[in-house]
Design an enzyme around this catalytic site. Structure first.
Site, mmCIF file in Angstrom:
data_model
loop_
_atom_site.group_PDB
_atom_site.id
_atom_site.type_symbol
_atom_site.label_atom_id
_atom_site.label_comp_id
_atom_site.label_asym_id
_atom_site.label_seq_id
_atom_site.Cartn_x
_atom_site.Cartn_y
_atom_site.Cartn_z
ATOM 1 N N GLU A 140 0.831 -1.210 0.000
ATOM 2 C CA GLU A 140 0.000 0.000 0.000
ATOM 3 C C GLU A 140 0.859 1.252 0.000
ATOM 4 O O GLU A 140 0.586 2.212 -0.737
ATOM 5 C CB GLU A 140 -0.936 0.025 1.211
ATOM 6 N N THR A 176 -3.416 3.147 5.626
ATOM 7 C CA THR A 176 -4.766 2.945 6.163
ATOM 8 C C THR A 176 -4.839 1.978 7.335
ATOM 9 O O THR A 176 -5.798 2.023 8.109
ATOM 10 C CB THR A 176 -5.718 2.438 5.068
ATOM 11 N N SER A 235 1.275 -10.590 7.236
ATOM 12 C CA SER A 235 0.243 -9.584 7.468
ATOM 13 C C SER A 235 0.711 -8.478 8.408
ATOM 14 O O SER A 235 0.933 -8.711 9.597
ATOM 15 C CB SER A 235 -1.019 -10.245 8.043
ATOM 16 N N SER A 236 0.842 -7.271 7.869
ATOM 17 C CA SER A 236 1.200 -6.108 8.690
ATOM 18 C C SER A 236 0.097 -5.823 9.701
ATOM 19 O O SER A 236 0.364 -5.590 10.891
ATOM 20 C CB SER A 236 1.430 -4.903 7.784
#
Length: 296
Positions: A140, A176, A235-236
């Site tokens: 992202e 986000t 997964s952040s």
């Protein structure tokens, strides 16, 4: 008379109803499945569609092939799905040059953020330093930095604020999926450091569907003796939410797949909670539940 030694009450096992895929990921996966059903031609996904290896494998079996940006430059006339994380403008240019059909599954929240950053970069006079609170190298963030021709400054923590020139105007945005608390700390620290007369504008661009999970997961974690947090290793968002759960419940364990479960974790527990990240499929949490039930 005999004594019934099997009457001990089994611990309860609850899956958090609010855990699992966010709307953006749900939409991306739905688009992938629809495209695979509609057209027999190959469908490629630029990067893992979600940071969960089990879900990636499930979709690969349906025909979705994961490719890299290097692969993209070698494809001709193919169909390529862009995942919810979003992409920089350079990806669209490459696709156009290669005659690639884009299936765009960029999350609307991310897309709106990209547009806001691009507007600041293109239309501000004088142009401020664009700072992004996020994880450098994250998909992202790469898409966000791409809106500024690579000029945006990425900071993940307060130690990295030295990258900013506090004598120049600053516009702060956030990836986000970052924490609201972390963003608040960034805003306060930058406000302290800016030189007199410098304009500092900041924008809360954190997705509330993600941010609002923090308080809920903290409540869920405190309501159970043991928490099994299910999330992919990449997964952040999973790492952030897992740490939030562990902060309120020391008996919180990270599970990437059902086989990671260790029976010793639940010894003496009367209630077991299973929850996960925005990239965690419901079916994987159900698998973890089933293996827990087999050991109690």
């Amino acid at each position: 008379m005999t004594t019934d030694i099997t009457s001990d009450k089994k611990p309860t096992v609850e899956i958090d109803a609010r855990s699992g895929f966010c709307h953006g990921v749900v939409t991306a996966i739905r688009k992938a499945e629809e495209e695979l059903e509609r057209n027999s031609e190959p469908l490629y996904c630029l990067g893992d569609i979600v940071h969960n290896s089990d879900e990636v494998e499930r979709l690969e079996k349906k025909g979705l092939s994961t490719i890299t940006h290097e692969d993209l430059g070698r494809l001709k006339g193919a169909r390529v799905l862009l995942r919810a994380h979003g992409e920089p403008p350079s990806t669209y240019i490459t696709a156009k040059n290669q005659g690639i059909e884009i299936v765009d599954a960029t999350c609307p929240v991310v897309l709106q953020l990209q547009r806001r950053i691009k507007d600041t970069y293109d239309n501000s006079s004088p142009r401020p330093q664009i700072v992004i609170y996020g994880k450098a190298g994250h998909a992202e963030v790469n898409g966000l930095v791409g809106q500024t021709a690579g000029e945006a400054i990425v900071v993940e923590n307060l130690d990295q604020l030295s990258r900013i020139d506090f004598n120049k105007d600053i516009a702060l945005y956030s990836q986000t999926t970052m924490s609201l608390q972390g963003l608040d700390e960034m805003i306060k620290e930058i406000t302290k450091r800016v030189a007199p007369g410098v304009t500092f504008k900041y924008y809360d661009t954190i997705c509330r569907q993600v941010a609002n999970r923090v308080s809920h997961l903290r409540e869920f974690s405190s309501a159970h003796d043991v928490i099994l947090f299910v999330a992919g290793a990449k997964s952040s968002n999973g790492k952030v939410l897992y740490n939030e759960c562990r902060n309120v419940n020391e008996r919180c364990y990270l599970v990437s797949r059902a086989g990671d479960f260790q029976p010793d974790w639940i010894i003496g527990a009367e209630s077991i909670g299973i929850c996960g990240a925005t990239s965690t499929p419901r079916w994987l949490m159900e698998q973890v539940r089933d293996i827990v039930n087999a050991h109690i």
